[in-house]
Design a protein around this motif. Structure first.
Motif, PDB file in Angstrom:
ATOM      1  N   GLY A 168     -37.233  25.434 -66.708  1.00  0.00           N
ATOM      2  CA  GLY A 168     -38.284  24.628 -66.089  1.00  0.00           C
ATOM      3  C   GLY A 168     -38.372  23.195 -66.540  1.00  0.00           C
ATOM      4  N   HIS A 169     -37.443  22.723 -67.371  1.00  0.00           N
ATOM      5  CA  HIS A 169     -37.500  21.339 -67.853  1.00  0.00           C
ATOM      6  C   HIS A 169     -36.762  20.410 -66.890  1.00  0.00           C
ATOM      7  N   ASP A 170     -37.409  19.305 -66.521  1.00  0.00           N
ATOM      8  CA  ASP A 170     -36.753  18.358 -65.612  1.00  0.00           C
ATOM      9  C   ASP A 170     -35.924  17.359 -66.423  1.00  0.00           C
ATOM     10  N   GLN A 171     -35.193  16.484 -65.709  1.00  0.00           N
ATOM     11  CA  GLN A 171     -34.272  15.569 -66.377  1.00  0.00           C
ATOM     12  C   GLN A 171     -35.021  14.565 -67.253  1.00  0.00           C
ATOM     13  N   THR A 172     -36.204  14.144 -66.805  1.00  0.00           N
ATOM     14  CA  THR A 172     -36.982  13.197 -67.617  1.00  0.00           C
ATOM     15  C   THR A 172     -37.296  13.799 -68.977  1.00  0.00           C
ATOM     16  N   SER A 173     -37.661  15.077 -68.986  1.00  0.00           N
ATOM     17  CA  SER A 173     -37.937  15.765 -70.243  1.00  0.00           C
ATOM     18  C   SER A 173     -36.675  15.903 -71.082  1.00  0.00           C
ATOM     19  N   LEU A 174     -35.567  16.284 -70.459  1.00  0.00           N
ATOM     20  CA  LEU A 174     -34.318  16.481 -71.196  1.00  0.00           C
ATOM     21  C   LEU A 174     -33.793  15.175 -71.792  1.00  0.00           C
ATOM     22  N   ASP A 175     -34.070  14.069 -71.123  1.00  0.00           N
ATOM     23  CA  ASP A 175     -33.591  12.770 -71.613  1.00  0.00           C
ATOM     24  C   ASP A 175     -34.270  12.349 -72.912  1.00  0.00           C
ATOM     25  N   ARG A 176     -35.301  13.065 -73.324  1.00  0.00           N
ATOM     26  CA  ARG A 176     -35.978  12.747 -74.586  1.00  0.00           C
ATOM     27  C   ARG A 176     -35.181  13.240 -75.791  1.00  0.00           C
ATOM     28  N   VAL A 177     -34.203  14.094 -75.545  1.00  0.00           N
ATOM     29  CA  VAL A 177     -33.414  14.674 -76.637  1.00  0.00           C
ATOM     30  C   VAL A 177     -32.177  13.819 -76.893  1.00  0.00           C
ATOM     31  N   ARG A 178     -31.927  13.493 -78.153  1.00  0.00           N
ATOM     32  CA  ARG A 178     -30.723  12.763 -78.549  1.00  0.00           C
ATOM     33  C   ARG A 178     -29.680  13.760 -79.046  1.00  0.00           C
ATOM     34  N   CYS A 179     -28.540  13.771 -78.413  1.00  0.00           N
ATOM     35  CA  CYS A 179     -27.435  14.639 -78.838  1.00  0.00           C
ATOM     36  C   CYS A 179     -26.143  14.044 -78.303  1.00  0.00           C
ATOM     37  N   PRO A 180     -25.199  13.693 -79.155  1.00  0.00           N
ATOM     38  CA  PRO A 180     -25.183  13.815 -80.619  1.00  0.00           C
ATOM     39  C   PRO A 180     -26.222  12.897 -81.276  1.00  0.00           C
ATOM     40  N   ILE A 181     -26.506  13.172 -82.555  1.00  0.00           N
ATOM     41  CA  ILE A 181     -27.443  12.346 -83.306  1.00  0.00           C
ATOM     42  C   ILE A 181     -26.682  11.434 -84.250  1.00  0.00           C
ATOM     43  N   GLY A 182     -27.365  10.433 -84.737  1.00  0.00           N
ATOM     44  CA  GLY A 182     -26.768   9.458 -85.649  1.00  0.00           C
ATOM     45  C   GLY A 182     -26.672   8.100 -84.996  1.00  0.00           C
ATOM     46  N   ILE A 183     -26.681   7.067 -85.809  1.00  0.00           N
ATOM     47  CA  ILE A 183     -26.633   5.702 -85.290  1.00  0.00           C
ATOM     48  C   ILE A 183     -25.316   5.493 -84.542  1.00  0.00           C
TER      49      ILE A 183
END
Length: 297
Positions: A227-242
């Motif tokens: 049930g998660h839309d793309q706007t919600s998914l875009d909040r996740v950073r993956c991969p992580i790190g600078i």
């Protein structure tokens, strides 16, 4: 309310700053006439405790109230308060006291770290000197390194297990609002359940997931089905790190992740005028009684 363990102001200040808990340091910086304490007297004030004293009475209660008002409002920095002992303070000393309040907001930010593997342990070591509060979660027994609980600002929390595995929901519910969350457990299913619960909660300052782009692509398909839309998914950073950081050793990954968190922490307000306004200080010192000479003719 005063704590049963009332500390000297300097011991309390050291402990509260180590623990990154909000507090205020109140210092008498000027006095005229008859006053309860001399300049240099100090006390430490939190939302529910006080340590040391400025002399007691209504004057001290008003200092405490002013400090707690500033703490409740989330203020930081310094402010100068004036207390005429007889008018505002309801005391008969007849003197006049200036009190400097230094307000410390506590931790710059809260970081929730899920996973106590090699990268997680390297991360906790790197974050230890920083003024961040770290909540460290794992579902495995005896996974946290010995002595971790003694580290200031670090809380180790083992997620309870039930029929459906670790109690992800309770762990996520326990997080302070506005936490920066890093997900790097030993189990991909646990990682995905955590991301699902964090996105449903919706008030995290940031969410980072360790892993590759292909891992995140696989997660996104399952999360869309949940049930998660793309706007919600875009909040996740993956991969992580600078961005641009190289290296796959746990310490190298941890350095890149902490550097990235530094770019995400709240910006401190910079202003040309900070602390007590210069005009206030000029007025205070202009009205100060003349210093009595130590040598008399």
């Amino acid at each position: 309310m005063t704590s049963p363990e009332t500390l000297s102001w300097h011991a309390a200040l050291h402990r509260l700053q180590q623990e990154a808990r909000p507090h205020a340091l109140a210092s008498v910086v000027g006095a005229a006439g008859s006053t309860p304490r001399e300049p240099g007297a100090k006390m430490v004030i939190t939302a529910d405790d006080t340590h040391d004293t400025l002399g007691g009475g209504t004057f001290e209660f008003q200092v405490i109230a002013a400090a707690r008002e500033a703490l409740a409002a989330g203020e930081i920095g310094t402010r100068l308060e004036a207390f005429p002992l007889g008018g505002r303070s309801g005391q008969c000393c007849g003197g006049y006291v200036h009190v400097l309040l230094e307000i410390f907001a506590g931790a710059e930010m809260s970081v929730a770290l899920f996973g106590a593997g090699h990268v997680g342990q390297a991360l906790v070591g790197l974050m230890a000197p920083l003024p961040w509060r770290v909540l460290w979660f794992d579902s495995r027994e005896d996974i946290f390194p010995e002595g971790s609980e003694s580290q200031p600002r670090l809380s180790c929390r083992r997620m309870a297990s039930g029929e459906d595995g670790p109690d992800i929901e309770s762990a996520v519910t326990s997080l302070p609002a506005g936490s920066h969350v890093l997900v790097m457990t030993h189990d991909h299913g646990e990682d995905r359940r955590l991301i699902d619960a964090l996105l449903k909660r919706g008030d995290c300052a940031s969410i980072g997931l360790i892993g590759s782009k292909s891992k995140w692509a696989s997660f996104q398909r399952r999360l869309r089905d949940a049930g998660h839309d793309q706007t919600s998914l875009d909040r996740v950073r993956c991969p992580i790190g600078i961005p641009g950081a190289k290296g796959k050793q746990p310490y190298e990954i941890a350095v890149a992740v902490v550097a990235e968190l530094l770019t995400l922490k709240p910006a401190s307000e910079q202003d040309d005028s900070r602390g007590v306004p210069p005009e206030t200080l000029r007025e205070v010192f202009a009205n100060a009684p003349p210093k009595r000479s130590s040598s008399q003719p």
